[in-house]
Motif scaffolding. Structure first.
Motif, PDB file in Angstrom:
ATOM      1  N   ARG A 278       0.799  -1.220   0.000  1.00  0.00           N
ATOM      2  CA  ARG A 278       0.000   0.000   0.000  1.00  0.00           C
ATOM      3  C   ARG A 278       0.838   1.279   0.000  1.00  0.00           C
ATOM      4  N   PRO A 279       1.830   1.444   0.887  1.00  0.00           N
ATOM      5  CA  PRO A 279       2.577   2.709   0.886  1.00  0.00           C
ATOM      6  C   PRO A 279       3.260   3.008  -0.442  1.00  0.00           C
ATOM      7  N   GLU A 280       3.915   2.006  -1.024  1.00  0.00           N
ATOM      8  CA  GLU A 280       4.631   2.239  -2.275  1.00  0.00           C
ATOM      9  C   GLU A 280       3.665   2.540  -3.415  1.00  0.00           C
ATOM     10  N   LEU A 281       2.531   1.849  -3.448  1.00  0.00           N
ATOM     11  CA  LEU A 281       1.537   2.132  -4.483  1.00  0.00           C
ATOM     12  C   LEU A 281       1.030   3.565  -4.376  1.00  0.00           C
ATOM     13  N   LEU A 282       0.762   4.004  -3.164  1.00  0.00           N
ATOM     14  CA  LEU A 282       0.283   5.372  -2.973  1.00  0.00           C
ATOM     15  C   LEU A 282       1.345   6.390  -3.378  1.00  0.00           C
ATOM     16  N   ARG A 283       2.601   6.091  -3.088  1.00  0.00           N
ATOM     17  CA  ARG A 283       3.669   7.029  -3.450  1.00  0.00           C
ATOM     18  C   ARG A 283       3.853   7.102  -4.962  1.00  0.00           C
ATOM     19  N   SER A 284       3.835   5.950  -5.622  1.00  0.00           N
ATOM     20  CA  SER A 284       4.140   5.926  -7.053  1.00  0.00           C
ATOM     21  C   SER A 284       2.980   6.402  -7.916  1.00  0.00           C
ATOM     22  N   THR A 285       1.782   6.408  -7.381  1.00  0.00           N
ATOM     23  CA  THR A 285       0.620   6.816  -8.176  1.00  0.00           C
ATOM     24  C   THR A 285       0.008   8.108  -7.652  1.00  0.00           C
ATOM     25  N   LEU A 286      -0.600   8.036  -6.490  1.00  0.00           N
ATOM     26  CA  LEU A 286      -1.346   9.182  -5.970  1.00  0.00           C
ATOM     27  C   LEU A 286      -0.427  10.340  -5.595  1.00  0.00           C
ATOM     28  N   ALA A 287       0.672  10.051  -4.903  1.00  0.00           N
ATOM     29  CA  ALA A 287       1.584  11.127  -4.512  1.00  0.00           C
ATOM     30  C   ALA A 287       2.200  11.797  -5.733  1.00  0.00           C
ATOM     31  N   ALA A 288       2.493  11.002  -6.758  1.00  0.00           N
ATOM     32  CA  ALA A 288       3.067  11.580  -7.974  1.00  0.00           C
ATOM     33  C   ALA A 288       2.093  12.544  -8.639  1.00  0.00           C
ATOM     34  N   ARG A 289       0.801  12.221  -8.614  1.00  0.00           N
ATOM     35  CA  ARG A 289      -0.201  13.099  -9.214  1.00  0.00           C
ATOM     36  C   ARG A 289      -0.476  14.337  -8.362  1.00  0.00           C
ATOM     37  N   LEU A 290      -0.365  14.197  -7.056  1.00  0.00           N
ATOM     38  CA  LEU A 290      -0.700  15.299  -6.153  1.00  0.00           C
ATOM     39  C   LEU A 290       0.502  16.168  -5.801  1.00  0.00           C
ATOM     40  N   ASP A 291       1.679  15.810  -6.275  1.00  0.00           N
ATOM     41  CA  ASP A 291       2.893  16.563  -5.945  1.00  0.00           C
ATOM     42  C   ASP A 291       2.720  18.038  -6.317  1.00  0.00           C
ATOM     43  N   GLY A 292       2.948  18.912  -5.347  1.00  0.00           N
ATOM     44  CA  GLY A 292       2.807  20.343  -5.574  1.00  0.00           C
ATOM     45  C   GLY A 292       1.408  20.871  -5.346  1.00  0.00           C
ATOM     46  N   HIS A 293       0.495  20.023  -4.889  1.00  0.00           N
ATOM     47  CA  HIS A 293      -0.897  20.434  -4.691  1.00  0.00           C
ATOM     48  C   HIS A 293      -1.302  20.275  -3.222  1.00  0.00           C
ATOM     49  N   GLY A 294      -2.422  20.870  -2.898  1.00  0.00           N
ATOM     50  CA  GLY A 294      -2.988  20.676  -1.563  1.00  0.00           C
ATOM     51  C   GLY A 294      -2.595  21.709  -0.539  1.00  0.00           C
ATOM     52  N   GLY A 295      -1.992  22.834  -0.985  1.00  0.00           N
ATOM     53  CA  GLY A 295      -1.641  23.886  -0.041  1.00  0.00           C
ATOM     54  C   GLY A 295      -0.381  23.574   0.738  1.00  0.00           C
ATOM     55  N   PRO A 296      -0.122  24.322   1.820  1.00  0.00           N
ATOM     56  CA  PRO A 296       1.057  24.068   2.660  1.00  0.00           C
ATOM     57  C   PRO A 296       0.834  22.884   3.590  1.00  0.00           C
ATOM     58  N   LEU A 297       1.902  22.485   4.265  1.00  0.00           N
ATOM     59  CA  LEU A 297       1.787  21.435   5.277  1.00  0.00           C
ATOM     60  C   LEU A 297       0.846  21.891   6.394  1.00  0.00           C
ATOM     61  N   PRO A 298       0.216  20.951   7.075  1.00  0.00           N
ATOM     62  CA  PRO A 298      -0.645  21.354   8.192  1.00  0.00           C
ATOM     63  C   PRO A 298       0.187  21.927   9.334  1.00  0.00           C
ATOM     64  N   SER A 299      -0.433  22.788  10.107  1.00  0.00           N
ATOM     65  CA  SER A 299       0.236  23.371  11.269  1.00  0.00           C
ATOM     66  C   SER A 299      -0.535  23.008  12.531  1.00  0.00           C
ATOM     67  N   VAL A 300       0.161  23.007  13.644  1.00  0.00           N
ATOM     68  CA  VAL A 300      -0.461  22.671  14.927  1.00  0.00           C
ATOM     69  C   VAL A 300      -1.382  23.813  15.349  1.00  0.00           C
ATOM     70  N   PRO A 301      -2.623  23.530  15.706  1.00  0.00           N
ATOM     71  CA  PRO A 301      -3.539  24.593  16.145  1.00  0.00           C
ATOM     72  C   PRO A 301      -2.988  25.330  17.363  1.00  0.00           C
ATOM     73  N   PRO A 302      -3.269  26.632  17.469  1.00  0.00           N
ATOM     74  CA  PRO A 302      -2.719  27.439  18.574  1.00  0.00           C
ATOM     75  C   PRO A 302      -3.036  26.897  19.961  1.00  0.00           C
ATOM     76  N   ARG A 303      -4.143  26.190  20.111  1.00  0.00           N
ATOM     77  CA  ARG A 303      -4.499  25.689  21.447  1.00  0.00           C
ATOM     78  C   ARG A 303      -3.464  24.706  21.980  1.00  0.00           C
ATOM     79  N   TRP A 304      -2.656  24.126  21.082  1.00  0.00           N
ATOM     80  CA  TRP A 304      -1.635  23.172  21.503  1.00  0.00           C
ATOM     81  C   TRP A 304      -0.241  23.797  21.481  1.00  0.00           C
ATOM     82  N   GLN A 305      -0.170  25.125  21.443  1.00  0.00           N
ATOM     83  CA  GLN A 305       1.118  25.824  21.386  1.00  0.00           C
ATOM     84  C   GLN A 305       2.009  25.470  22.579  1.00  0.00           C
ATOM     85  N   SER A 306       1.447  25.496  23.782  1.00  0.00           N
ATOM     86  CA  SER A 306       2.274  25.233  24.966  1.00  0.00           C
ATOM     87  C   SER A 306       2.791  23.799  24.963  1.00  0.00           C
ATOM     88  N   TRP A 307       1.952  22.856  24.549  1.00  0.00           N
ATOM     89  CA  TRP A 307       2.409  21.464  24.475  1.00  0.00           C
ATOM     90  C   TRP A 307       3.521  21.320  23.449  1.00  0.00           C
TER      91      TRP A 307
END
Length: 360
Positions: free
Chosen positions: A268-297
């Motif tokens: 499964r991981p390799e299939l997703l990387r070679s197909t879906l990740a290749a098509r989505l490369d450069g898409h989907g906005g920035p990486l997710p960020s930790v919500p401010p409520r968890w800043q102290s943690w």
């Protein structure tokens, strides 16, 4: 129905089985996307959508309001227009999983003579290993192997790829999305904070201790500046992972669940990387960020990570202070169902494995 050749007007009746509400709603949205692009949805694609099942956790296939009466048990009939994007994604994810699974068993592409020569181990390259979050470490290793720098050897130096802890967490979530599907980004962060410690995939001190136990503390190097490591290993740069944003990773996470029922878990991981990740490369906005409520943690975990790595005395390439998480954005970057659905609709309109069909 088809008009009979004898003009009797008595043909085969229409099917009494109507598509589910989720399928009809998804097809309507797909038609809207196609029309906006001046295209039409291929007939075979429309048939696939209407015949698709519903994946993931939640309600099963929903009946149409007006076409079925509410029963004593189960979900009541619904209006397709009232369904959430999340409900539509449960159908879309299963369809995309089918397209990804179609590539299981594809032959490996032939490598050129130059590529084969590059993969020969250079005996003059010092023995080394590349460790860290799987999302970063695996492509770095693959890129090095492609240039003849095979990890391993006797008494290797273990290079631990590190980054600010917010990025490390995002990479850990991405790796889990490809391996297991797993929780949403919000649940991933909330669960980690509730447990009071980092998930194993993001626990850099734990990785360093494990490497030190195997190879010796003097052979573990923390890498905050990958360009320095690239120079040491004699390559221009370290290969990085696909540039997938929060919405793209969430789509991979959703597709991974039904895909696990179609292919071997190890594939499964390799299939997703070679197909879906290749098509989505450069898409989907920035990486997710930790919500401010968890800043102290996040800050406390970053300080703990910094302290433990510094106290252990591991050599460092770069500035160890880069581990410390800075201030979080007031508006966190999180996957949004509408954005994830837009990516999914694009993959349905232009599939990873396009079916051979005629268009309407």
């Amino acid at each position: 129905m088809d008009w009979p050749a004898d003009s009797s007007g008595e043909g085969a009746p229409l099917s009494t089985s109507l598509p589910g509400a989720q399928q009809l709603a998804l097809l309507r949205r797909l038609n809207e996307v196609a029309q906006a692009a001046g295209r039409t949805v291929p007939l075979a694609t429309a048939d696939r959508v209407l015949a698709a099942g519903v994946s993931g956790r939640g309600r099963g296939e929903l009946a149409l309001v007006g076409a079925a009466e509410a029963g004593r048990f189960g979900a009541p009939p619904v209006d397709p227009a009232a369904l959430s994007d999340d409900e539509l994604l449960r159908v879309a994810a299963g369809l995309i999983a089918d397209d990804v699974a179609a590539h299981d068993g594809d032959p490996e592409p032939d490598r050129s003579l130059l590529e084969r020569a590059r993969q020969l181990r250079r005996p003059w390259v010092a023995s080394f290993l590349v460790l860290g979050v799987q999302w970063r470490a695996e492509p770095a290793r693959a890129g090095l192997v492609a240039h003849g720098h095979r990890p391993g050897g006797r008494r290797p130096t273990a290079y631990l790829l590190a980054d600010d802890l917010g990025t490390v967490l995002a990479h850990a979530w991405a790796a889990r999305a490809f391996d297991q599907g797993g929780p949403t980004w919000s649940d991933f962060v909330r669960n980690s904070a509730s447990f009071g410690h980092l998930p194993p995939r993001a626990d850099l001190p734990r990785m360093a201790r494990s490497a030190a136990h195997k190879y010796g503390a003097g052979r573990v190097v923390v890498v905050l500046d990958p360009s320095v490591l690239a120079t040491l290993l004699g390559v221009r740069s370290l290969q990085g992972p696909p540039q997938l944003g929060a919405h793209a990773i969430d789509l991979v996470r959703r597709v991974g669940e039904p895909l696990g029922l179609l292919v071997d878990a190890a594939r499964r991981p390799e299939l997703l990387r070679s197909t879906l990740a290749a098509r989505l490369d450069g898409h989907g906005g920035p990486l997710p960020s930790v919500p401010p409520r968890w800043q102290s943690w996040l800050s406390s975990q970053a300080e703990r990570t910094h302290h433990e790595l510094a106290a252990a005395g591991y050599p460092v390439l770069g500035d160890l202070d880069l581990l410390l998480a800075g201030s979080l954005p007031s508006e966190p970057v999180v996957p949004v169902d509408a954005e994830v659905l837009d990516l999914a609709l694009g993959l349905l309109l232009d599939p990873i494995d396009p079916p051979k069909e005629t268009t309407a």
